[in-house]
Design a protein around this motif. Structure first.
Motif, PDB file in Angstrom:
ATOM      1  N   ARG A 110       0.820  -1.212   0.000  1.00  0.00           N
ATOM      2  CA  ARG A 110       0.000   0.000   0.000  1.00  0.00           C
ATOM      3  C   ARG A 110       0.853   1.260   0.000  1.00  0.00           C
ATOM      4  O   ARG A 110       0.477   2.286  -0.583  1.00  0.00           O
ATOM      5  CB  ARG A 110      -0.923  -0.018   1.213  1.00  0.00           C
ATOM      6  CG  ARG A 110      -2.073   0.953   1.125  1.00  0.00           C
ATOM      7  CD  ARG A 110      -2.996   0.827   2.322  1.00  0.00           C
ATOM      8  NE  ARG A 110      -3.616  -0.487   2.442  1.00  0.00           N
ATOM      9  CZ  ARG A 110      -4.474  -0.809   3.402  1.00  0.00           C
ATOM     10  NH1 ARG A 110      -4.803   0.093   4.322  1.00  0.00           N
ATOM     11  NH2 ARG A 110      -5.005  -2.018   3.457  1.00  0.00           N
ATOM     12  N   PHE A 111       2.006   1.204   0.684  1.00  0.00           N
ATOM     13  CA  PHE A 111       2.917   2.353   0.728  1.00  0.00           C
ATOM     14  C   PHE A 111       3.939   2.318  -0.410  1.00  0.00           C
ATOM     15  O   PHE A 111       4.868   3.132  -0.424  1.00  0.00           O
ATOM     16  CB  PHE A 111       3.654   2.380   2.072  1.00  0.00           C
ATOM     17  CG  PHE A 111       2.845   2.943   3.213  1.00  0.00           C
ATOM     18  CD1 PHE A 111       2.947   4.282   3.559  1.00  0.00           C
ATOM     19  CD2 PHE A 111       1.976   2.145   3.932  1.00  0.00           C
ATOM     20  CE1 PHE A 111       2.213   4.804   4.613  1.00  0.00           C
ATOM     21  CE2 PHE A 111       1.231   2.647   4.989  1.00  0.00           C
ATOM     22  CZ  PHE A 111       1.344   3.989   5.324  1.00  0.00           C
ATOM     23  N   ASN A 112       3.785   1.370  -1.329  1.00  0.00           N
ATOM     24  CA  ASN A 112       4.675   1.233  -2.474  1.00  0.00           C
ATOM     25  C   ASN A 112       6.124   1.029  -2.039  1.00  0.00           C
ATOM     26  O   ASN A 112       7.049   1.682  -2.510  1.00  0.00           O
ATOM     27  CB  ASN A 112       4.568   2.469  -3.390  1.00  0.00           C
ATOM     28  CG  ASN A 112       5.181   2.221  -4.754  1.00  0.00           C
ATOM     29  OD1 ASN A 112       5.242   1.084  -5.230  1.00  0.00           O
ATOM     30  ND2 ASN A 112       5.658   3.285  -5.392  1.00  0.00           N
ATOM     31  N   LYS A 162      -3.702   8.800   8.189  1.00  0.00           N
ATOM     32  CA  LYS A 162      -2.956   8.743   6.938  1.00  0.00           C
ATOM     33  C   LYS A 162      -3.868   8.257   5.818  1.00  0.00           C
ATOM     34  O   LYS A 162      -4.761   7.424   6.036  1.00  0.00           O
ATOM     35  CB  LYS A 162      -1.736   7.819   7.060  1.00  0.00           C
ATOM     36  CG  LYS A 162      -0.759   8.243   8.145  1.00  0.00           C
ATOM     37  CD  LYS A 162       0.476   7.385   8.141  1.00  0.00           C
ATOM     38  CE  LYS A 162       1.381   7.730   6.968  1.00  0.00           C
ATOM     39  NZ  LYS A 162       1.958   9.076   7.087  1.00  0.00           N
ATOM     40  N   GLN A 163      -3.620   8.757   4.615  1.00  0.00           N
ATOM     41  CA  GLN A 163      -4.452   8.395   3.478  1.00  0.00           C
ATOM     42  C   GLN A 163      -4.434   6.891   3.220  1.00  0.00           C
ATOM     43  O   GLN A 163      -5.450   6.294   2.856  1.00  0.00           O
ATOM     44  CB  GLN A 163      -3.975   9.149   2.224  1.00  0.00           C
ATOM     45  CG  GLN A 163      -4.807   8.890   0.980  1.00  0.00           C
ATOM     46  CD  GLN A 163      -6.252   9.347   1.130  1.00  0.00           C
ATOM     47  OE1 GLN A 163      -6.525  10.356   1.791  1.00  0.00           O
ATOM     48  NE2 GLN A 163      -7.180   8.611   0.533  1.00  0.00           N
ATOM     49  N   GLN A 164      -3.256   6.276   3.454  1.00  0.00           N
ATOM     50  CA  GLN A 164      -3.134   4.832   3.200  1.00  0.00           C
ATOM     51  C   GLN A 164      -3.988   3.999   4.160  1.00  0.00           C
ATOM     52  O   GLN A 164      -4.191   2.814   3.933  1.00  0.00           O
ATOM     53  CB  GLN A 164      -1.671   4.403   3.301  1.00  0.00           C
ATOM     54  CG  GLN A 164      -0.779   4.916   2.182  1.00  0.00           C
ATOM     55  CD  GLN A 164      -0.210   6.291   2.479  1.00  0.00           C
ATOM     56  OE1 GLN A 164      -0.684   6.982   3.388  1.00  0.00           O
ATOM     57  NE2 GLN A 164       0.816   6.693   1.743  1.00  0.00           N
TER      58      GLN A 164
END
Length: 321
Positions: A110-112, A162-164
């Motif tokens: 998700r955070f790449n 946080k958006q994630q």
């Protein structure tokens, strides 16, 4: 990389500063701290700590299948209640490690993130005011030293800073059974366990130990540090006063830190650069322990101060108590 919560064993110690959680001065607390890591070959992949009022009760290394009660009365509790011991083993060795490992892999995607060091932590528990009966439950996650998601029992929703974390929030908000489970364990089950721990370990957890207080100074131009060490519980205050009034300027308050024997220490520094020697007698350092009426007052006098000049060993031993 910052690591989020407090967790200490003989060889493992994690910082406390990155995730905020409730710690009112008048409440007893039970905290279960779960830590999973990825990319740290010399660090356990999964560890759990059970902490009551700042005391480490149980430490568990899920990777090495080690579950270790840290206090004698906890060992006796497990001997008298083997079912609870088996619950801890199941939680630490089987259920949670799989969940946390899968969650870290999901968050990395998700955070790449493809590699590197990553830490996922959860702190869940409750605080109970034994005077008012008020109970506060909490359950929150941190990822790589930052808040990720936490529960709000009042609104029965999850908070995603946080958006994630929004994907997780939406999924968990829709899961009413999950919310009911959290409400029950955080506000019913955990408080029952906390009260049981406090009752069983009363002689240890509900004791009061007063500290020794020393004045330390590295050099004649350095601030004077007032150090209180050996006190319990951790609900305490340490301040500098001038003419009986608490000082807020020219002072630097340190954190309350644990000692190896289960007690605590704290210090507060006073900058004397603008104070004349004649005015030193107007200052004193005051320690107050919660539940104890008497204050420990240490006056600022030259002959009370321990310095590095010929006394470095004394200072070192004192600060490491």
């Amino acid at each position: 990389h910052k690591i989020a919560l407090f967790l200490c064993d003989d060889d493992v110690c994690i910082d406390t500063k990155c995730i905020n959680f409730f710690c009112p001065a008048v409440k007893h607390s039970l905290k279960y701290i779960f830590t999973a890591s990825s990319g740290l070959p010399d660090f356990p992949e999964f560890v759990v700590a059970a902490v009551v009022d700042g005391n480490l009760l149980v430490y568990c290394d899920g990777s090495k299948k080690i579950l270790e009660p840290k206090l004698d009365w906890v060992k006796k509790l497990f001997e008298n209640d083997p079912h609870q011991l088996e619950e801890y083993k199941g939680l630490c060795f089987h259920v949670e490690p799989t969940y946390f490992k899968a969650t870290i892999n999901s968050l990395k995607h998700r955070f790449n993130q493809s590699g590197g060091v990553h830490i996922l932590q959860r702190i869940s528990g409750c605080e109970w005011d034994d005077e008012t009966g008020e109970i506060i439950g909490f359950n929150q996650y941190g990822y790589d030293g930052e808040d990720f998601i936490s529960i709000d029992l009042k609104t029965e929703t999850w908070i995603a800073p946080k958006q994630q974390a929004v994907i997780t929030k939406l999924k968990w908000d829709a899961d009413k059974a999950r919310m009911k489970y959290n409400q029950n364990i955080l506000t019913v089950i955990f408080p029952e366990w906390l009260k049981k721990f406090l009752d069983y370990g009363r002689s240890s957890l509900l004791r009061t130990d007063l500290p020794s207080v020393s004045l330390l100074q590295k050099t004649p131009s350095s601030p004077v540090s007032c150090l209180a060490t050996g006190f319990y519980p951790h609900r305490a205050s340490l301040v500098w006063r001038k003419d009986g009034e608490e000082l807020h300027e020219e002072v630097d308050h340190g954190e309350i830190l644990p000692n190896h024997d289960g007690t605590f220490q704290m210090s507060v520094d006073l900058n004397l650069s603008s104070v004349t020697p004649e005015d030193w007698t107007r200052y004193d350092c005051v320690f107050q322990l919660s539940g104890v009426k008497e204050e420990i007052i240490t006056k600022l006098e030259k002959d009370r101060i321990r310095t590095n000049e010929g006394k470095s060993e004394i200072i070192l031993n004192n600060t490491n108590k």
